[in-house]
Scaffold this active site. Structure first.
Site, short mmCIF file in Angstrom:
data_model
loop_
_atom_site.label_atom_id
_atom_site.label_comp_id
_atom_site.label_asym_id
_atom_site.label_seq_id
_atom_site.Cartn_x
_atom_site.Cartn_y
_atom_site.Cartn_z
CD1 TRP A 103 -2.28 -2.24 1.42
CD2 TRP A 103 -3.06 -0.96 -0.25
NE1 TRP A 103 -3.31 -2.91 0.80
CE2 TRP A 103 -3.81 -2.16 -0.21
CE3 TRP A 103 -3.37 -0.02 -1.23
CZ2 TRP A 103 -4.85 -2.43 -1.12
CZ3 TRP A 103 -4.40 -0.28 -2.13
CH2 TRP A 103 -5.13 -1.47 -2.07
CG ASP A 173 -3.30 4.23 4.08
OD1 ASP A 173 -4.40 4.05 4.66
OD2 ASP A 173 -3.00 3.64 3.02
CE LYS A 197 -8.75 -2.06 4.18
NZ LYS A 197 -8.91 -3.27 3.40
#
Ligand code: PMP
Length: 362
Positions: A103, A173, A197
């Site tokens: 990511w 993030d 999530k």
């Protein structure tokens, strides 16, 4: 009601049953309005009440200091990868990133399209199976910001603590670990996360930012990609994803009922330990992927001795109700995503299944 799956999906992921049931109760007629929250104007008092309450609930739960604004945006965390450099990277500056895995790599690739980037630290030499130590991180004086991926969802690594970045804004993030534990928000210029999530369903991306960072964007950026558009309009410049924000609202209330983030962290650590202990006590039958000090309490990655055995594990686990244990296609292996809403009993069931599987195949 039918039995709930043992849901270890990486995202979209488990949502607390209590939240789903509450949404079901309110689905058709929200607060006696004669309509669903999905059917009402985002400019009306009822929706605006939910919208503003969601910001307040998040600020309270995360103990967000004064001077920060919460934005509810669309386009996923992936759109933030571009919005951050577009809005914050100015002439003569570099965008600095800690390179921790899949990511972080995606975030850096987007920044490269916008301007000059810099790698402040990288764990590539260790195949991203660890988070760089804080003293490995080098921030250039002309950095516009330092970006960290708090939790690498695919590799299963997580920052245990965050660097002090002085005057350089720290951007996190937190898509796969927001609200899994208390965080000192004052260390950050900005935190962002896709909701699917730990916050609720997909469709909304939460940004928590120091107001001075988002109050004025460069004039050349299109309206929807400017932080100042959303800041000045309280995330109501255009139609927000109202149902997703309502679900975030319910999830935040549920987290509060769990006793807040310190209690949530305790629970998450107990859950993760059930599985990590099974791995560590398996005499090498299960192999944890991440180095111990970098292990994530959200995404637990492990392998078996052969891909064949891994396939067998997945097949047999699915047959008894486990979902989502296959590792990401880019790295293989196995991954259990034990987000906030995954119950302790589900993790216990997995630990028991793992021990049984070892006994039969070890
Ligand atoms: N960052 C991390 C750490 C993620 O796990 C994900 C999604 N799995 C993303 C960014 C991308 O999020 P989205 O799909 O909301 O764009």
């Amino acid at each position: 009601m039918s039995k709930r799956a043992y849901n270890f999906n990486a995202g979209p992921a488990a949502i607390p049953l209590a939240v789903l049931e509450r949404a079901q109760q309110e689905f058709v007629d929200f607060q006696g309005s004669g309509m669903s929250i999905m059917e009402m104007s985002h400019r009306g008092a009822i929706y605006e009440g939910v919208h503003n309450e969601t910001e307040q609930l998040l600020k309270k739960l995360l103990n967000v200091p004064a001077g920060y604004k919460v934005l509810f945006l669309q386009g996923g965390a992936s759109t933030q990868f571009a919005m951050i450099p577009m809005n914050l990277l100015r002439e003569g500056q570099v965008a600095s990133y800690v390179m921790t895995g899949s990511w972080a790599d995606k975030a850096i690739k987007e920044a490269k399209l916008i301007g000059e980037t810099h790698i402040a630290a990288s764990s590539e030499a260790d195949k991203f199976m660890r988070i760089p130590a804080l003293d490995e991180i080098e921030i250039p004086a002309h950095a516009a910001y330092l970006h960290v991926t708090s939790n690498e969802t695919i590799e299963g690594t997580q920052f245990a603590s965050y660097p002090d970045t002085g005057n350089v804004p720290l951007i996190g993030d937190m898509s796969s670990d927001i609200l899994c534990r208390p965080v000192d928000v004052s260390k950050f210029g900005m935190i962002y996360a896709g909701a699917q999530k730990n916050l609720g369903p997909s469709g909304v991306t939460v940004v928590i930012a120091r107001e001075e960072l988002i109050a004025e964007s460069p004039k050349t950026i299109p309206t929807m990609l400017r932080y100042d558009t959303h800041f000045k309009n309280n995330s109501l410049y255009n139609t927000p994803p109202s149902f997703s924000i309502y679900m975030v609202n319910q999830t935040l209330k549920w987290l509060e009922e769990q006793g807040g983030l310190a209690a949530v962290e305790r629970n998450n650590r107990e859950k993760a330990n059930l599985i990590y202990n099974t791995i560590d006590n398996s005499g090498g039958f299960y192999i944890g992927c991440a180095q111990e000090s970098s292990r994530s309490i959200m995404n637990l990655t492990f392998r078996l001795q052969s891909e064949e055995l891994e396939k067998k594990f997945i097949k047999e686990s699915e047959a008894v109700g486990f979902v989502g244990l296959k590792g990401h296609r880019s790295v293989g292996g196995l991954r259990a995503s034990a987000y906030n809403a995954v119950p302790q009993e589900t993790c216990q069931a997995l630990a028991t299944f793992m021990a049984d599987f070892q006994q039969k195949n070890g």
